[in-house]
Design a protein around this motif. Structure first.
Motif, PDB file in Angstrom:
ATOM      1  N   MET A 217      27.250   1.568  26.151  1.00 46.65           N
ATOM      2  CA  MET A 217      26.037   0.901  25.665  1.00 46.65           C
ATOM      3  C   MET A 217      24.946   1.082  26.712  1.00 46.65           C
ATOM      4  O   MET A 217      24.886   0.370  27.708  1.00 46.65           O
ATOM      5  N   ALA A 218      24.096   2.078  26.499  1.00 44.82           N
ATOM      6  CA  ALA A 218      23.034   2.379  27.455  1.00 44.82           C
ATOM      7  C   ALA A 218      21.816   1.499  27.194  1.00 44.82           C
ATOM      8  O   ALA A 218      21.583   1.051  26.072  1.00 44.82           O
ATOM      9  N   VAL A 219      21.038   1.283  28.241  1.00 44.51           N
ATOM     10  CA  VAL A 219      19.813   0.492  28.139  1.00 44.51           C
ATOM     11  C   VAL A 219      18.638   1.328  28.644  1.00 44.51           C
ATOM     12  O   VAL A 219      18.751   1.997  29.681  1.00 44.51           O
ATOM     13  N   TYR A 220      17.532   1.266  27.925  1.00 41.73           N
ATOM     14  CA  TYR A 220      16.327   2.015  28.273  1.00 41.73           C
ATOM     15  C   TYR A 220      15.138   1.069  28.326  1.00 41.73           C
ATOM     16  O   TYR A 220      14.961   0.230  27.424  1.00 41.73           O
ATOM     17  N   ALA A 221      14.347   1.193  29.375  1.00 38.96           N
ATOM     18  CA  ALA A 221      13.105   0.436  29.443  1.00 38.96           C
ATOM     19  C   ALA A 221      12.166   0.933  28.353  1.00 38.96           C
ATOM     20  O   ALA A 221      12.215   2.092  27.954  1.00 38.96           O
ATOM     21  N   GLY A 222      11.287   0.054  27.891  1.00 44.31           N
ATOM     22  CA  GLY A 222      10.344   0.438  26.850  1.00 44.31           C
ATOM     23  C   GLY A 222       8.978   0.780  27.381  1.00 44.31           C
ATOM     24  O   GLY A 222       8.016   0.929  26.610  1.00 44.31           O
ATOM     25  N   SER A 223       8.880   0.942  28.697  1.00 44.70           N
ATOM     26  CA  SER A 223       7.604   1.239  29.325  1.00 44.70           C
ATOM     27  C   SER A 223       7.885   1.823  30.701  1.00 44.70           C
ATOM     28  O   SER A 223       8.885   1.474  31.339  1.00 44.70           O
ATOM     29  N   ALA A 224       7.002   2.698  31.159  1.00 46.77           N
ATOM     30  CA  ALA A 224       7.224   3.338  32.460  1.00 46.77           C
ATOM     31  C   ALA A 224       6.815   2.453  33.620  1.00 46.77           C
ATOM     32  O   ALA A 224       7.198   2.724  34.762  1.00 46.77           O
ATOM     33  N   ASP A 225       6.044   1.397  33.386  1.00 45.69           N
ATOM     34  CA  ASP A 225       5.574   0.603  34.517  1.00 45.69           C
ATOM     35  C   ASP A 225       6.660  -0.278  35.116  1.00 45.69           C
ATOM     36  O   ASP A 225       6.458  -0.883  36.163  1.00 45.69           O
ATOM     37  N   TYR A 226       7.828  -0.329  34.487  1.00 47.19           N
ATOM     38  CA  TYR A 226       8.972  -0.982  35.138  1.00 47.19           C
ATOM     39  C   TYR A 226      10.206  -0.085  35.075  1.00 47.19           C
ATOM     40  O   TYR A 226      11.338  -0.547  35.005  1.00 47.19           O
ATOM     41  N   LEU A 227       9.978   1.228  35.133  1.00 45.65           N
ATOM     42  CA  LEU A 227      11.101   2.159  35.077  1.00 45.65           C
ATOM     43  C   LEU A 227      11.991   2.046  36.298  1.00 45.65           C
ATOM     44  O   LEU A 227      13.213   1.897  36.179  1.00 45.65           O
ATOM     45  N   VAL A 228      11.414   2.118  37.500  1.00 46.88           N
ATOM     46  CA  VAL A 228      12.240   2.065  38.703  1.00 46.88           C
ATOM     47  C   VAL A 228      13.006   0.742  38.800  1.00 46.88           C
ATOM     48  O   VAL A 228      14.224   0.761  39.067  1.00 46.88           O
ATOM     49  N   PRO A 229      12.381  -0.427  38.583  1.00 50.27           N
ATOM     50  CA  PRO A 229      13.174  -1.664  38.591  1.00 50.27           C
ATOM     51  C   PRO A 229      14.306  -1.649  37.569  1.00 50.27           C
ATOM     52  O   PRO A 229      15.391  -2.169  37.827  1.00 50.27           O
ATOM     53  N   SER A 230      14.057  -1.037  36.414  1.00 53.24           N
ATOM     54  CA  SER A 230      15.105  -0.963  35.394  1.00 53.24           C
ATOM     55  C   SER A 230      16.240  -0.049  35.838  1.00 53.24           C
ATOM     56  O   SER A 230      17.418  -0.353  35.631  1.00 53.24           O
ATOM     57  N   LEU A 231      15.906   1.075  36.455  1.00 57.55           N
ATOM     58  CA  LEU A 231      16.936   1.986  36.954  1.00 57.55           C
ATOM     59  C   LEU A 231      17.776   1.329  38.040  1.00 57.55           C
ATOM     60  O   LEU A 231      18.999   1.492  38.089  1.00 57.55           O
ATOM     61  N   VAL A 232      17.126   0.569  38.913  1.00 55.83           N
ATOM     62  CA  VAL A 232      17.853  -0.175  39.945  1.00 55.83           C
ATOM     63  C   VAL A 232      18.855  -1.124  39.301  1.00 55.83           C
ATOM     64  O   VAL A 232      19.970  -1.318  39.799  1.00 55.83           O
ATOM     65  N   GLY A 233      18.460  -1.698  38.163  1.00 62.97           N
ATOM     66  CA  GLY A 233      19.325  -2.640  37.456  1.00 62.97           C
ATOM     67  C   GLY A 233      20.364  -1.991  36.569  1.00 62.97           C
ATOM     68  O   GLY A 233      21.102  -2.689  35.877  1.00 62.97           O
ATOM     69  N   GLY A 234      20.421  -0.653  36.552  1.00 57.73           N
ATOM     70  CA  GLY A 234      21.458   0.028  35.793  1.00 57.73           C
ATOM     71  C   GLY A 234      21.004   0.689  34.508  1.00 57.73           C
ATOM     72  O   GLY A 234      21.833   1.224  33.764  1.00 57.73           O
ATOM     73  N   ALA A 235      19.708   0.658  34.213  1.00 57.16           N
ATOM     74  CA  ALA A 235      19.209   1.301  32.997  1.00 57.16           C
ATOM     75  C   ALA A 235      19.393   2.812  33.068  1.00 57.16           C
ATOM     76  O   ALA A 235      19.492   3.401  34.149  1.00 57.16           O
ATOM     77  N   SER A 236      19.413   3.449  31.902  1.00 56.62           N
ATOM     78  CA  SER A 236      19.634   4.893  31.814  1.00 56.62           C
ATOM     79  C   SER A 236      18.350   5.692  31.740  1.00 56.62           C
ATOM     80  O   SER A 236      18.388   6.925  31.756  1.00 56.62           O
ATOM     81  N   GLY A 237      17.216   5.014  31.639  1.00 58.45           N
ATOM     82  CA  GLY A 237      15.936   5.710  31.533  1.00 58.45           C
ATOM     83  C   GLY A 237      14.916   4.845  30.842  1.00 58.45           C
ATOM     84  O   GLY A 237      14.991   3.624  30.893  1.00 58.45           O
ATOM     85  N   CYS A 238      13.966   5.498  30.168  1.00 59.58           N
ATOM     86  CA  CYS A 238      12.936   4.732  29.453  1.00 59.58           C
ATOM     87  C   CYS A 238      12.398   5.549  28.286  1.00 59.58           C
ATOM     88  O   CYS A 238      12.576   6.768  28.210  1.00 59.58           O
ATOM     89  N   VAL A 239      11.743   4.847  27.378  1.00 60.06           N
ATOM     90  CA  VAL A 239      11.015   5.461  26.270  1.00 60.06           C
ATOM     91  C   VAL A 239       9.570   5.030  26.452  1.00 60.06           C
ATOM     92  O   VAL A 239       9.247   3.858  26.311  1.00 60.06           O
ATOM     93  N   VAL A 240       8.698   5.984  26.798  1.00 61.02           N
ATOM     94  CA  VAL A 240       7.386   5.597  27.296  1.00 61.02           C
ATOM     95  C   VAL A 240       6.259   6.347  26.589  1.00 61.02           C
ATOM     96  O   VAL A 240       6.217   7.576  26.580  1.00 61.02           O
TER      97      VAL A 240
END
Length: 346
Positions: A217-240
């Motif tokens: 179950m992957a998680v993707y941020a919905g915006s690039a302005d919090y991409l790095v914090p999301s990646l630190v938290g284990g997210a797989s990327g973003c849709v921006v």
């Protein structure tokens, strides 16, 4: 798919140990651009598939890891069934013509009823989408509760020929917000593989990634302005959405982080957050920025097809000026970057 009743609906009964088993078709990691829909300059604003074909190939060549069509930036709610089918077919042809027929393409399949959503999922799969992006229902919010939401996603996932990516964006669905308990409960379904969180709640992302590996179950941020914090938290990327304007830059931010180039990632994250303010103010700004920085250099001389579909108004001169002021911080950075090395050139 297995019968609906076989899936565990209660997240509290799920094992506390992190689940890392891989589902049949997980969503690959990286930066995905939710591609805008371009229209022609006629009163009926017909979809301009030729312009979208050029834009698609440019985004791939620029280094985007995947593309999303028929999302919020793609004005899903403004398109009919045939237009949706035609757009997905165009995208699959565009990447096939580049020699990468298996390039990741998602398609929005959101509708209010289970019946129509399943129909859209089947149409998207037949047209060439490999995953379906799905908002929760929102028509009669007083009747929507966790059981309704879980049932909706499970019913669709049971019948969908393509894996489902949960799309949580309260701003476009009358405030309906999927919490981490619902997302974790839905993670038990073998045909639900990821969640895109445009709610901006990094804590929610971490709660999900703490329980599931990205292949499950992957998680993707919905915006690039919090991409790095999301990646630190284990997210797989973003849709921006800003990938429509600066695809090299937003893709490179992800690449920097994954390569351990953290100082460069932090510096670029700061600039991206400043520029993305324009995209957050209006989809018109994103669309016009895509024309100004990309499409006019690909032979699309007029910006008339880059307004939102009516009844929404075209961007005025002040809005264009404001968008350029925000975007300008990334203009030279984007120009200095190459496409994906060894595979694509831009």
């Amino acid at each position: 798919m297995a019968p609906f009743s076989k899936y565990n609906r209660n997240s509290k009964t799920m094992a506390s140990q992190k689940i890392t088993t891989s589902k049949a078709k997980p969503l690959p990691p990286g930066v995905y651009t939710p591609v805008i829909t371009i229209y022609d300059n006629t009163p009926t604003q017909q979809v301009d598939l030729d312009a979208m074909y050029k834009h698609c190939q440019y985004l791939v060549n620029a280094g985007c890891h995947g593309l999303v069509y028929l999302g919020t930036n793609g004005e899903l709610a403004m398109l009919n069934h045939q237009e949706r089918i035609d757009i997905v077919k165009m995208a699959r042809k565009a990447v096939t013509d580049l020699g990468i027929p298996d390039y990741p393409i998602l398609a929005g399949i959101s509708a209010q009823s289970v019946a129509e959503t399943i129909q859209l999922a089947k149409e998207a799969g037949e047209a060439g989408a490999a995953w379906g992006l799905l908002l929760p229902p929102s028509y009669w919010t007083k009747a929507i509760n966790p059981k309704v939401l879980e049932g909706y996603y499970r019913d669709v996932a049971d019948a969908s020929p393509i894996p489902i990516v949960i799309y949580n964006y309260p701003g476009v669905v009358s405030g309906v917000d999927l919490d981490s308990d619902i997302i974790c409960a839905l993670a038990s379904h073998p045909n639900i593989v990821a969640a895109k969180l445009t709610c901006g709640q990094v804590g929610k992302a971490i709660r999900v990634t703490s329980r599931y590996g990205p292949q499950h179950m992957a998680v993707y941020a919905g915006s690039a302005d919090y991409l790095v914090p999301s990646l630190v938290g284990g997210a797989s990327g973003c849709v921006v959405g800003m990938g429509n304007v600066f695809p090299k830059t937003v893709s490179r931010l992800y690449d920097y982080y994954k390569a351990g180039r953290l100082n460069e990632a932090a510096a670029l994250q700061e600039k991206i957050s400043v520029a993305e303010a324009a995209c957050k103010k209006s989809l018109n700004s994103t669309k016009w920025g895509a024309w100004y920085y990309i499409l006019r250099n690909l032979g699309i001389e007029s910006d008339a097809g880059f307004a939102m579909r009516k009844p929404y108004l075209s961007p005025g001169e002040e809005q264009k000026k404001s968008a350029l002021a925000a975007f300008s911080i990334l203009e030279d950075i984007e120009k200095s970057m190459q496409g994906r090395e060894g595979i694509f050139k831009a």
